[in-house]
Design an enzyme around this catalytic site. Structure first.
Site, PDB file in Angstrom:
ATOM      1  N   ASN A  46     -24.348 -68.447 -67.975  1.00 38.47           N
ATOM      2  CA  ASN A  46     -25.439 -67.772 -67.568  1.00 38.47           C
ATOM      3  C   ASN A  46     -26.321 -68.401 -66.783  1.00 38.47           C
ATOM      4  OD1 ASN A  46     -27.730 -65.977 -67.324  1.00 38.47           O
ATOM      5  ND2 ASN A  46     -28.226 -66.298 -69.589  1.00 38.47           N
ATOM      6  N   TRP A  47     -26.210 -68.227 -65.416  1.00 39.74           N
ATOM      7  CA  TRP A  47     -27.250 -69.329 -64.619  1.00 39.74           C
ATOM      8  C   TRP A  47     -28.698 -68.642 -64.557  1.00 39.74           C
ATOM      9  CZ3 TRP A  47     -24.311 -69.690 -59.063  1.00 39.74           C
ATOM     10  CH2 TRP A  47     -22.715 -69.961 -59.426  1.00 39.74           C
ATOM     11  N   LYS A  48     -28.773 -67.828 -65.102  1.00 41.84           N
ATOM     12  CA  LYS A  48     -30.280 -67.261 -65.142  1.00 41.84           C
ATOM     13  C   LYS A  48     -30.930 -67.296 -63.804  1.00 41.84           C
ATOM     14  CE  LYS A  48     -30.626 -69.020 -69.972  1.00 41.84           C
ATOM     15  NZ  LYS A  48     -31.412 -69.450 -70.979  1.00 41.84           N
ATOM     16  N   HIS A 106     -30.177 -59.859 -73.337  1.00 44.34           N
ATOM     17  CA  HIS A 106     -30.365 -61.457 -73.463  1.00 44.34           C
ATOM     18  C   HIS A 106     -31.621 -61.579 -74.057  1.00 44.34           C
ATOM     19  CE1 HIS A 106     -31.408 -65.580 -72.553  1.00 44.34           C
ATOM     20  NE2 HIS A 106     -30.169 -65.817 -72.552  1.00 44.34           N
ATOM     21  N   GLU A 138     -34.312 -63.405 -73.359  1.00 45.36           N
ATOM     22  CA  GLU A 138     -35.231 -63.405 -72.325  1.00 45.36           C
ATOM     23  C   GLU A 138     -35.566 -61.975 -71.709  1.00 45.36           C
ATOM     24  OE1 GLU A 138     -33.455 -66.305 -70.033  1.00 45.36           O
ATOM     25  OE2 GLU A 138     -33.570 -67.980 -71.508  1.00 45.36           O
ATOM     26  N   GLU A 159     -26.987 -65.741 -80.041  1.00 40.98           N
ATOM     27  CA  GLU A 159     -27.975 -66.815 -79.495  1.00 40.98           C
ATOM     28  C   GLU A 159     -29.310 -66.975 -80.155  1.00 40.98           C
ATOM     29  OE1 GLU A 159     -26.804 -67.631 -75.328  1.00 40.98           O
ATOM     30  OE2 GLU A 159     -28.020 -65.775 -75.215  1.00 40.98           O
ATOM     31  N   GLY A 204     -32.479 -73.187 -74.526  1.00 44.64           N
ATOM     32  CA  GLY A 204     -33.215 -74.078 -73.505  1.00 44.64           C
ATOM     33  C   GLY A 204     -34.008 -74.873 -74.288  1.00 44.64           C
ATOM     34  N   SER A 241     -28.500 -73.984 -75.951  1.00 39.42           N
ATOM     35  CA  SER A 241     -28.317 -75.467 -76.086  1.00 39.42           C
ATOM     36  C   SER A 241     -26.849 -76.045 -76.063  1.00 39.42           C
ATOM     37  CB  SER A 241     -29.296 -76.328 -76.905  1.00 39.42           C
ATOM     38  OG  SER A 241     -30.743 -75.879 -76.565  1.00 39.42           O
ATOM     39  N   GLY A 293     -26.456 -71.817 -70.770  1.00 39.73           N
ATOM     40  CA  GLY A 293     -27.269 -71.591 -69.847  1.00 39.73           C
ATOM     41  C   GLY A 293     -27.362 -72.658 -68.955  1.00 39.73           C
ATOM     42  N   GLY A 294     -28.366 -73.639 -69.214  1.00 40.50           N
ATOM     43  CA  GLY A 294     -28.523 -74.970 -68.506  1.00 40.50           C
ATOM     44  C   GLY A 294     -27.135 -75.752 -67.990  1.00 40.50           C
TER      45      GLY A 294
HETATM   46  P1  PGA Z   1     -29.018 -72.605 -72.925  1.00 44.61           P
HETATM   47  O1  PGA Z   1     -29.248 -70.919 -72.629  1.00 44.61           O
HETATM   48  O2  PGA Z   1     -27.873 -73.149 -72.920  1.00 44.61           O
HETATM   49  O3  PGA Z   1     -29.796 -73.322 -71.643  1.00 44.61           O
HETATM   50  O4  PGA Z   1     -29.651 -73.110 -74.090  1.00 44.61           O
HETATM   51  C1  PGA Z   1     -28.423 -70.120 -73.337  1.00 44.61           C
HETATM   52  C2  PGA Z   1     -28.507 -68.688 -72.727  1.00 44.61           C
HETATM   53  O5  PGA Z   1     -29.783 -68.487 -72.726  1.00 44.61           O
HETATM   54  O6  PGA Z   1     -27.741 -67.865 -72.663  1.00 44.61           O
END
Ligand code: PGA
Length: 252
Positions: free
Chosen positions: A9-11, A94, A96, A166, A172, A213, A234-235
């Site tokens: 997930n590149w966001k 998600h 967010e 998640e 994050g 994470s 994500g990251g």
């Molecule tokens: P993260 O994000 O790996 O940066 O914690 C995961 C996600 O939001 O899907």
């Protein structure tokens, strides 16, 4: 047996040019890893460019969200049939989107139904906040998200659904859940809730990913558990070495 799935997930990261660079570096290495379903989820504007780069690979492409309506006066939104032109997957619900953009279990439910209608694989995200975790509410919260988000979905569609657990406190933050905690939620809460909705066979067919994470150093700890079927990353999905190592770790 469920095929493991690792999705990046590149966001809100990467211009089209930057996305091309990242895919150029990463896709040949990912493509060599057989036995794991690999999915990249860049921002909308990069989908077309990345789709053409992935055409001869077995990497899948996903959007990070979508609207449930096919067309109309919804300024700024993207419809399922538009996503379907380029993608096989779509992330839905998600945390967010839930926290900053008013996503609810009801909108998640409409989006999941629309994704399935258009032949997209929805990656449905659930997870509790830190407060809820500390108050011992994890099971109640994720059960409610599953029941609300997947209400009314026909059990024939169960194998096409992917769920991502998640915990919000792990996203994050660099503070991942332990593998044991995640597996307990997957097995004792999510798989059970899915089995009440879709029957044991339906629940058995659904991949449940862990997200929050995930890195190259902790990935193997998660994938060692039979009820953790992959990761939503994500990251670390923006770092080729990390993402390739996580994907390799998912091999069973
Ligand atoms: P993260 O994000 O790996 O940066 O914690 C995961 C996600 O939001 O899907």
């Amino acid at each position: 047996m469920r095929t493991p799935l690792v999705a990046g997930n590149w966001k809100m990261n990467k211009t089209v040019a930057e996305a091309r660079d990242l895919v150029t570096t990463m896709s040949p290495r990912l493509n060599e890893i057989a036995g794991v379903e690999k999915v990249l989820c860049p921002p909308y504007l990069a989908l077309m460019a990345v789709a053409s780069m992935l055409a001869d690979t077995d990497l899948g492409l996903g959007a990070q969200d979508m609207h449930w309506e096919e067309k109309g006066a919804f300024t700024g939104e993207v419809a399922p049939n538009m996503v379907k032109e380029f993608c096989r997957y779509v992330i839905i619900g998600h945390s967010e989107r839930r926290a900053y953009f008013g996503e609810t279990d009801e909108t998640v439910n409409r989006k999941v139904a629309a994704a399935l209608k258009y032949g997209l694989t929805p990656i449905v995200c659930v997870g509790e906040t830190l407060d809820q975790y500390e108050s011992g509410l994890t099971a109640e919260v994720v059960r409610r998200q599953i029941n609300g988000g997947l209400a009314g979905i026909d059990s024939a569609n169960a194998p096409k659904i992917v769920v991502a657990y998640e915990p919000v406190w792990a996203i994050g933050t660099g503070k991942a859940s332990s593998g044991e905690n995640a597996n307990t939620v997957h097995q004792k809460v999510l798989r059970r809730a899915l089995s009440e909705l879709f029957g044991a066979d339906g629940a058995d067919a659904i991949r449940i990913l862990y997200g929050g994470s995930v890195t190259a150093s902790n990935a193997a700890e998660f994938f060692a558990y039979p009820d953790i079927d992959g990761a939503l990353v994500g990251g670390a999905s923006l770092k080729p070495d990390e993402f390739v190592a996580i994907t390799k770790a998912a091999l069973r």
